[in-house]
Structures are given as structure tokens and as C-alpha cells.
Design a protein around this motif. Structure first.
Motif, mmCIF file in Angstrom:
data_model
loop_
_atom_site.group_PDB
_atom_site.id
_atom_site.type_symbol
_atom_site.label_atom_id
_atom_site.label_comp_id
_atom_site.label_asym_id
_atom_site.label_seq_id
_atom_site.Cartn_x
_atom_site.Cartn_y
_atom_site.Cartn_z
ATOM 1 N N MET A 23 74.629 30.825 7.779
ATOM 2 C CA MET A 23 74.940 32.102 8.420
ATOM 3 C C MET A 23 74.816 32.015 9.938
ATOM 4 S SD MET A 23 75.960 34.436 6.371
ATOM 5 C CE MET A 23 76.621 33.656 4.901
ATOM 6 N N GLY A 24 73.955 31.124 10.411
ATOM 7 C CA GLY A 24 73.837 30.931 11.848
ATOM 8 C C GLY A 24 75.107 30.355 12.468
ATOM 9 N N ASN A 81 70.225 30.538 5.640
ATOM 10 C CA ASN A 81 69.919 30.801 7.049
ATOM 11 C C ASN A 81 70.741 29.897 7.961
ATOM 12 O OD1 ASN A 81 67.936 32.552 6.086
ATOM 13 N ND2 ASN A 81 66.330 31.006 6.221
ATOM 14 N N TYR A 104 72.798 41.069 9.328
ATOM 15 C CA TYR A 104 72.097 39.968 8.649
ATOM 16 C C TYR A 104 70.714 40.412 8.185
ATOM 17 C CZ TYR A 104 70.146 35.314 7.886
ATOM 18 O OH TYR A 104 69.550 34.212 7.322
ATOM 19 N N SER A 120 69.543 28.335 14.274
ATOM 20 C CA SER A 120 70.753 27.605 13.878
ATOM 21 C C SER A 120 71.931 27.997 14.758
ATOM 22 C CB SER A 120 71.067 27.902 12.406
ATOM 23 O OG SER A 120 72.345 27.429 12.043
ATOM 24 N N ARG A 121 72.051 29.282 15.042
ATOM 25 C CA ARG A 121 73.156 29.768 15.876
ATOM 26 C C ARG A 121 73.056 29.213 17.291
ATOM 27 N NH1 ARG A 121 74.771 35.926 15.329
ATOM 28 N NH2 ARG A 121 75.615 34.935 13.454
ATOM 29 N N SER A 176 69.860 40.944 4.126
ATOM 30 C CA SER A 176 68.841 40.023 3.622
ATOM 31 C C SER A 176 67.654 40.788 3.054
ATOM 32 C CB SER A 176 68.367 39.085 4.741
ATOM 33 O OG SER A 176 69.405 38.230 5.165
ATOM 34 N N THR A 223 65.689 35.613 9.750
ATOM 35 C CA THR A 223 66.475 35.963 10.936
ATOM 36 C C THR A 223 66.192 35.004 12.083
ATOM 37 O OG1 THR A 223 66.437 38.292 10.261
ATOM 38 C CG2 THR A 223 67.034 37.827 12.537
ATOM 39 N N MET A 272 67.973 31.797 11.293
ATOM 40 C CA MET A 272 69.408 31.955 11.525
ATOM 41 C C MET A 272 69.740 31.889 13.004
ATOM 42 S SD MET A 272 71.902 34.285 12.618
ATOM 43 C CE MET A 272 71.329 35.970 12.402
#
Length: 227
Positions: A154-155, A151, A164, A105-106, A168, A99, A102
Motif C-alpha cells: 500500500m505504501g 503495509n 488507509y 515504504s512510501r 485498516s 500506518t 506504510m
């Protein structure tokens, strides 16, 4: 990239380097954990709570920073802790680390990707809004998709953090238990390929696709039944 994102990226790189440097060469390898297994087991018996917390923190760091070695750590968890305790530690640590990865990345990438590929991402976002949990469940169980890549991808989407997390947690549990159970007889494991057979890989893949296939079948045939 604004100053906040630049500082955040520098902090991530610093944490990655620090974690990598603090781990002696070969630590996150099969031979490495076999070599230190007895010493680590003695430490766990002497200080079980502290050992569990250190293991949990290390697993979260490795997962969040996408450092190779999560599978090795899972085996080690099976060798050091009872199956139920190892399952709790690894399941929650891997999900927390995933998480965090992710979200990183987001924060760093999603806005730029959404602007640059607006039309493509519109289609992706619509698909995730409709079948997001199913897609994530399938990706988590399919061995072809690496942990860190899921990860990252999805981000870039708009899947909710809570969804999420729980998807997961559920989807990674079967493989977690398999690796932990293998870690209980660590000395007999010569390679990670010895743990998951081709038949098991196929079974995981089919299990991952099952929710998507079921939903498609219902959406296709249920309306005609109602009519």
C-alpha cells in the motif's frame, strides 16, 4: 537514494535492532507469554495505566518495524486487559503501526517504483483511485496476505493516509476481537492454528471480498436499471 533517505533507513534499522535486542529471546512466542503471564498480570494490577501505555508503545513498535509477533501480543492483550480495553489498545496500536510502516515504504520506495514501472503503476493507481478502500479492506481480512506485506504494498500506491487508517482500523477489528477473546483463556491455546478455524478463515475472506463484489454488481447492473 539521497542522503535523507539513507539516514532514515539507518534510523529504521537502528530502531529495529534496538527493539529486537531489548526483547529477551522467546518473548514474542506463545510459550514466552504463557511463562510470564502471571508476573505481567501482577504488574498490570499494580500499575494499570503505565502497563497499558507500555503495551501500546510495544505494539506500535512491533507493527511499525514489521517484527514478527503482533498476533502473540494480541493474545497477551486479551490475557492482561478486559476485552474492551484490549480492543481499544490493540486496534489503535496496530493501525498506528501499520500506518507508520506504510509511510516508511512510501517514503523509501514509492518514487523509484513509480518511475521504473510507470505503465504498470498507472494501472494500479487508477484501480486504487476507484476501488482502493475495497482492495485494502479485502487484503486486511484475507489470511493469505501477511500484515507487513499489505503495509509495504500500500505504501507503493497513492492511497490517502486517512483512508488507509480508517479502512485498516475497521478491517482488522474482527480478527483483533477473535484473538483477544482467545487470549482470555491463554492456557488453553496450544497453537495459533487453534484460534482461527478453516471455516473462520473462509468467512473472513468472503467478508473481505463482499464490498468489491457488491460494487462490481452495482456498476454492472445499475446502469441498465436506470435505462
Amino acid at each position: 537514494m539521497n542522503i535523507r533517505k539513507t539516514l532514515f533507513l539507518c534510523a529504521l534499522l537502528g530502531a529495529f535492532i534496538l527493539t529486537f535486542v531489548m526483547l529477551p529471546p522467546g518473548t514474542l512466542s506463545l510459550e514466552g507469554i504463557k511463562t510470564h503471564q502471571q508476573a505481567l498480570l501482577s504488574h498490570v494490577n499494580h500499575a494499570p495505566l503505565r502497563s497499558a501505555l507500555i503495551f501500546f508503545a510495544l505494539y506500535v513498535a512491533v507493527s511499525a518495524l514489521s517484527i514478527p509477533g503482533a498476533a502473540i501480543l494480541t493474545l497477551l492483550g486479551g490475557a492482561l486487559f478486559p476485552l474492551w480495553e484490549g480492543t481499544v489498545l490493540v486496534s489503535f496500536a496496530s493501525t498506528l503501526g501499520a500506518t507508520l510502516a506504510m509511510l516508511a515504504s512510501r517514503y523509501l520506495l514509492r518514487d523509484g517504483i513509480q518511475r521504473r514501472f510507470a505503465q504498470q503503476m498507472k494501472t494500479v493507481n487508477a484501480g486504487m483511485a476507484h476501488d482502493g478502500a475495497g482492495y485494502l479492506f479485502a487484503l486486511r481480512l484475507m489470511p493469505l496476505f501477511p500484515f507487513f506485506l499489505v503495509n509495504l504494498l500500500m505504501g507503493l500506491t497513492r492511497i490517502g493516509v486517512y483512508r488507509y487508517w480508517w479502512v485498516s482500523q475497521v478491517a482488522m477489528l474482527p480478527a483483533t476481537v477473535v484473538f483477544l477473546n482467545a487470549g482470555r483463556e491463554l492456557g488453553k491455546v496450544a497453537s495459533l492454528r487453534d484460534i482461527v478455524s478453516p471455516g473462520m478463515l473462509i468467512a473472513f475472506t468472503l467478508l473481505g471480498l463482499l464490498p468489491l463484489a457488491t460494487r462490481r454488481l452495482f456498476s454492472r447492473y445499475l446502469p441498465s436499471v436506470k435505462k
